[in-house]
Design a protein around this motif. Structure first.
Motif, PDB file in Angstrom:
ATOM      1  N   LEU A 159      29.103  40.649  42.977  1.00  0.00           N
ATOM      2  CA  LEU A 159      30.536  40.571  43.133  1.00  0.00           C
ATOM      3  C   LEU A 159      30.835  39.505  43.706  1.00  0.00           C
ATOM      4  O   LEU A 159      31.804  38.730  43.250  1.00  0.00           O
ATOM      5  N   ASN A 163      30.779  32.050  40.604  1.00  0.00           N
ATOM      6  CA  ASN A 163      30.211  31.884  39.409  1.00  0.00           C
ATOM      7  C   ASN A 163      30.501  30.623  39.047  1.00  0.00           C
ATOM      8  O   ASN A 163      31.533  30.026  38.838  1.00  0.00           O
ATOM      9  N   THR A 166      32.583  30.058  35.501  1.00  0.00           N
ATOM     10  CA  THR A 166      33.776  30.290  34.933  1.00  0.00           C
ATOM     11  C   THR A 166      34.739  29.781  35.964  1.00  0.00           C
ATOM     12  O   THR A 166      35.943  29.938  35.566  1.00  0.00           O
TER      13      THR A 166
ATOM     14  N   LEU B 145      32.900  40.355  34.795  1.00  0.00           N
ATOM     15  CA  LEU B 145      33.396  39.832  36.020  1.00  0.00           C
ATOM     16  C   LEU B 145      34.655  38.817  35.479  1.00  0.00           C
ATOM     17  O   LEU B 145      35.264  38.382  36.348  1.00  0.00           O
ATOM     18  N   ASP B 146      34.845  38.666  34.396  1.00  0.00           N
ATOM     19  CA  ASP B 146      35.749  37.407  34.116  1.00  0.00           C
ATOM     20  C   ASP B 146      37.282  38.105  33.551  1.00  0.00           C
ATOM     21  O   ASP B 146      38.294  37.528  33.496  1.00  0.00           O
ATOM     22  N   LYS B 147      37.204  39.436  33.442  1.00  0.00           N
ATOM     23  CA  LYS B 147      38.234  40.085  33.190  1.00  0.00           C
ATOM     24  C   LYS B 147      39.150  40.633  34.223  1.00  0.00           C
ATOM     25  O   LYS B 147      38.525  41.263  35.338  1.00  0.00           O
ATOM     26  N   GLN B 148      40.376  40.304  34.532  1.00  0.00           N
ATOM     27  CA  GLN B 148      41.206  40.883  35.711  1.00  0.00           C
ATOM     28  C   GLN B 148      41.160  42.287  35.803  1.00  0.00           C
ATOM     29  O   GLN B 148      41.272  42.956  36.634  1.00  0.00           O
ATOM     30  N   SER B 151      38.236  43.827  37.547  1.00  0.00           N
ATOM     31  CA  SER B 151      38.402  44.022  38.943  1.00  0.00           C
ATOM     32  C   SER B 151      39.253  45.121  39.768  1.00  0.00           C
ATOM     33  O   SER B 151      39.172  45.679  40.377  1.00  0.00           O
TER      34      SER B 151
ATOM     35  N   ILE C  85      34.866  43.585  46.365  1.00  0.00           N
ATOM     36  CA  ILE C  85      35.811  43.743  45.046  1.00  0.00           C
ATOM     37  C   ILE C  85      37.209  43.371  45.766  1.00  0.00           C
ATOM     38  O   ILE C  85      37.741  42.438  44.749  1.00  0.00           O
ATOM     39  N   MET C  88      37.095  39.371  44.999  1.00  0.00           N
ATOM     40  CA  MET C  88      37.068  39.224  43.394  1.00  0.00           C
ATOM     41  C   MET C  88      38.606  39.384  42.995  1.00  0.00           C
ATOM     42  O   MET C  88      38.968  38.530  42.442  1.00  0.00           O
ATOM     43  N   ILE C  89      39.230  40.361  43.455  1.00  0.00           N
ATOM     44  CA  ILE C  89      40.707  40.512  43.281  1.00  0.00           C
ATOM     45  C   ILE C  89      41.538  39.178  43.511  1.00  0.00           C
ATOM     46  O   ILE C  89      42.241  38.823  43.035  1.00  0.00           O
ATOM     47  N   ASN C  92      41.145  36.468  41.499  1.00  0.00           N
ATOM     48  CA  ASN C  92      41.912  36.634  40.130  1.00  0.00           C
ATOM     49  C   ASN C  92      43.417  36.409  40.374  1.00  0.00           C
ATOM     50  O   ASN C  92      43.940  35.674  39.414  1.00  0.00           O
ATOM     51  N   ILE C  93      44.031  36.944  41.281  1.00  0.00           N
ATOM     52  CA  ILE C  93      45.487  37.190  41.394  1.00  0.00           C
ATOM     53  C   ILE C  93      45.983  36.615  42.537  1.00  0.00           C
ATOM     54  O   ILE C  93      47.215  36.857  42.593  1.00  0.00           O
ATOM     55  N   LYS C 103      48.370  45.788  36.097  1.00  0.00           N
ATOM     56  CA  LYS C 103      48.055  45.422  34.683  1.00  0.00           C
ATOM     57  C   LYS C 103      47.647  46.453  33.664  1.00  0.00           C
ATOM     58  O   LYS C 103      47.852  46.515  32.598  1.00  0.00           O
TER      59      LYS C 103
END
Lengths: 167, 468, 106
Positions: A159, A163, A166, B145-148, B151, C85, C88-89, C92-93, C103
């Protein structure tokens, strides 16, 4: 004298736990939590659980909290990023937690039905005795925990890896 | 330990050895193509399923910490078979994923954790198994992994499972304080109804309630099922829920049986709210994964009804129902996976006129929905029938009345989807999808299960025999 | 020899543990920063650890302390995965406020 040590340590734990929940800055929360852990380790020493106190400080204050601090520093969090939320939710949460505390104290302070053990062995917290039991009776959970650690490591690496395709 | 002890542990040892072997293979880069990994893991899971059929020995190992009876071995075989079907259905998605080997390691470790949880007679091993079953799945929920939204699903899953573990542990620690031992079967002799025991029981039921998604602990379910990849949705809704239901049945009937009057009341309240809220919310959904999530929430309410039985009928009916529910849910989610992978569309409205473009897939989905609704002669009817007949033992009339009314209400939304598939027209119909071979085989197995398990009546008697 | 439980009765340990547990629960329910929620869960688990250690001394049974080890181990593993995790979040945001995880509503 020992009773006053117990009261002092309890007061310290509760005070710093409240500060963890209440403080605005995440770095302050982490530091308060480390102090809470030290006070709980003091409680373990009072109960003569020596090995437990040492492992508690090494694992919690030494590893888990350092991990928290790394992540907070990595994400560069400071007090400005947490916006003011509706105080109705906070009020409701505080009421819920407060009523839980009242119910728990009301029920748990009335226990008279638990019988203590008759013989008292103050040596069960020592490393030698705990180690003997851990490696003979509790051998299976010990081995199972190792697979759990391995898998948690695999999951974390997948996790958290950046990457290159991307990003 | 002598040879017979090793043989009692054969399923767990085999699974652990295969997980570690895969790690070594991955480190030394011996297998490079995803297809080989997939075939290897399908073979491994098939081997684990076969191991469950070899020999029916019972035993207790490690000082009573690990027990194994024929009934437990059947439960484990059902879970392994469900994992095999999930793996077969996710073939297409995993073929092009970049972290395929780790997916298998995490999934098989979750399965190993469930096996240990089912065999545990010591609450410590039970807790370890439970955590070993949820932490990898929380990491897996994040695997797109690339989709929000993936997560987000992972975050909600890990927060809910951490909170529920805290609640469960508080209840366990109070039980330990009352009894002085960690062995579940000796709690049976020491625990008597009392204020403190009821409080601890409520905390433990809270912990379990999060994992089986009872209401009001269900709020993570819809979001996690919608956000995670469809294979993980399938794994969560069938294998995870099934394992925790089996564990709950064992805990209630082997650990706290003396407090049955109390926990039947708790189950009554939880069951009624779960069935009602699950059904009401399922009617409003527009995304098919959320729709199936709320339908599984409602099914958990019926499982609680079955748990209100006597110590022989209740576990049997729960095991039978989970077997049937596994086939129905995996069939439905298999079709959703094929459609979602081919067309990326997941709304309920996209399934209008599904029959016109994909006849076989529509028929499989129809069978699955009939079975979930409980329409004879599909197996779903017999599953719910046995739950009701088991629950009559302790359930009040109000409870049974609510359950029957909810059955009728659930018919509405299942039949609405069936009608949409067959008779409504779509402006943007789904293209005709060519589904891969392994998914087809999995769907055929599920459909055969739905159609024939109900009629083959000897299965329930066999389980009943073993549960005595 | 005596343990501390002859000076401080077991009820006091239970009350302390209950107070810490409810502080943890309040933290989970009230805060919106995901990392602080994790820390509140750690407070909850620590209160359970303290209770188990106290009961272990009360019943003169080392099993309670062994259970505490394993809870610490599992908490470490859970924190590792949870923080991954969160990272990762954040990528993304760009925020870890849980009220922004919306979402998936509907």
């Amino acid at each position: 004298m020992i009773a006053s040590v117990f009261y002092f340590l309890s007061f310290v734990s509760i005070f710093f736990a409240v500060m963890v929940v209440v403080s605005k800055n995440p770095v302050h929360s982490v530091l308060y939590l480390i102090l809470t852990f030290f006070s709980i380790a003091g409680h373990y020493l009072l109960l003569n659980a020596q090995f437990l106190a040492l492992v508690h400080i090494v694992v919690y204050a030494g590893a888990i909290m350092v991990l928290f601090l790394f992540v907070i520093m990595l994400l560069n969090l400071n007090a400005a990023t947490e916006p003011v939320k509706s105080s109705l939710m906070k009020f409701a949460g505080a009421i819920a937690g407060g009523s839980l505390m009242l119910v728990l104290i009301a029920v748990l302070s009335k226990i008279n039905s638990i019988q203590p053990a008759h013989e008292v062995n103050t040596q069960i917290g020592l490393i030698k005795n705990l180690g003997k039991i851990l490696f003979t009776e509790y051998n299976l959970p010990f081995e199972v925990a190792s697979i759990l650690f391995l898998v948690a490591m695999i999951g974390t690496v997948i996790l958290a890896k950046k990457n290159p395709h991307t990003s | 330990m002598n040879i017979s002890d090793w043989l009692t542990l054969r399923i767990e040892i085999a699974l652990a050895v295969f997980i570690l072997l895969q790690l070594i293979i991955k480190i030394f880069d011996l297998i490079r193509s995803n297809e080989t990994w997939l075939r290897l893991n399908i073979a491994i899971t098939f081997l684990i399923v076969l191991l469950g059929f070899t020999g029916n020995d019972s035993g207790s190992l490690f000082g009573g910490m690990f027990i194994s009876t024929s009934f437990i071995i059947i439960e484990k075989t059902i879970l392994a078979f469900a994992t095999l079907l999930v793996l077969m259905q996710s073939y297409n998605w995993l073929k092009h994923h970049q972290h395929t080997p780790e997916f298998f390691m995490l999934l098989l470790t979750a399965l190993l954790g469930m096996f240990l949880m089912l065999s545990a007679n010591n609450i410590l091993l039970f807790y370890l198994g439970l955590e070993m079953a949820t932490i990898p799945v929380a990491a897996l929920a994040n695997f797109d992994l690339d989709k929000q939204r993936s997560s987000e699903a992972g975050m909600k899953m890990i927060l809910s499972s951490a909170f529920s573990s805290g609640m469960l542990l508080f209840g366990i620690s109070i039980f330990y304080g009352i009894t002085g031992t960690l062995t579940i079967s000796s709690w049976q002799e020491i625990l008597r109804p009392g204020g403190l025991e009821v409080l601890a029981l409520i905390f433990i039921m809270t912990g379990f309630g999060f994992k089986i998604s009872l209401v009001p602990f269900h709020l993570w379910t819809a979001d996690v099922y919608e956000g995670s990849p469809v294979s993980i949705t399938a794994f969560l809704s069938v294998v995870s829920k099934g394992a925790v239901s089996f564990a709950l049945a064992r805990f209630l009937f082997n650990g706290v049986i003396m407090m049955q009057e109390f926990w039947v009341e708790i189950l009554f309240l939880l069951s009624i709210i779960t069935m009602t809220v699950g059904n009401l919310f399922a009617m409003r959904q527009t995304n098919i994964k959320r729709f199936l999530a709320f339908s599984t929430v409602a099914q958990a309410g019926y499982i609680l009804l079955g748990l209100a039985g006597d110590p022989v009928n209740a576990p049997t009916s729960v095991v039978y129902f989970i077997l049937v529910y596994m086939f129905s849910n995996l069939a439905a989610l298999g079709v959703v996976e094929i459609v979602s992978f081919a067309t990326q569309k997941e709304d309920l409205d996209d399934y209008k006129g599904f029959y016109n473009s994909n006849k076989k897939l529509a028929i499989v989905l129809m069978l699955a929905l009939f079975s979930l609704a409980g329409i004879p002669p599909t197996a779903g009817f017999f599953g719910k029938l046995f739950l009701f007949t088991s629950g009559i033992h302790s359930a009040s009339v109000v409870w049974l009345l609510f359950a029957s009314l909810n059955l009728v209400v659930s018919l509405y939304y299942y039949m609405r989807l069936v009608r949409m598939m067959f008779s409504e027209n779509n402006e943007k119909p789904l293209a005709s999808i060519q589904s891969p071979l392994l998914s087809n085989i999995a769907l055929i197995i599920c459909s055969a299960g739905i159609l024939f398990i109900g009629i083959f009546g000897g299965l329930y008697d066999y389980l009943h025999q073993l549960a005595k | 020899m005596n343990t501390i439980l002859s000076i401080v009765p077991i009820q006091y340990y239970i009350i302390l543990s209950a107070i810490l547990f409810s502080i943890g629960v309040m933290g989970v329910l009230t805060r919106s920063n995901a990392i602080i929620i994790f820390m509140s869960v750690e407070i909850m688990l620590n209160s359970v650890n303290l209770l188990l250690a106290a009961f272990s001394t009360y019943h003169n049974d080392a099993a309670g302390q062994i259970f505490v080890f394993f809870i610490m181990a599992v908490a470490a593993a859970e924190v590792a995965v949870g923080l991954a995790i969160i990272v990762m979040i954040y990528r993304n945001i760009n925020t870890i406020d849980i009220y922004n995880l919306n979402k998936l509503k509907g």
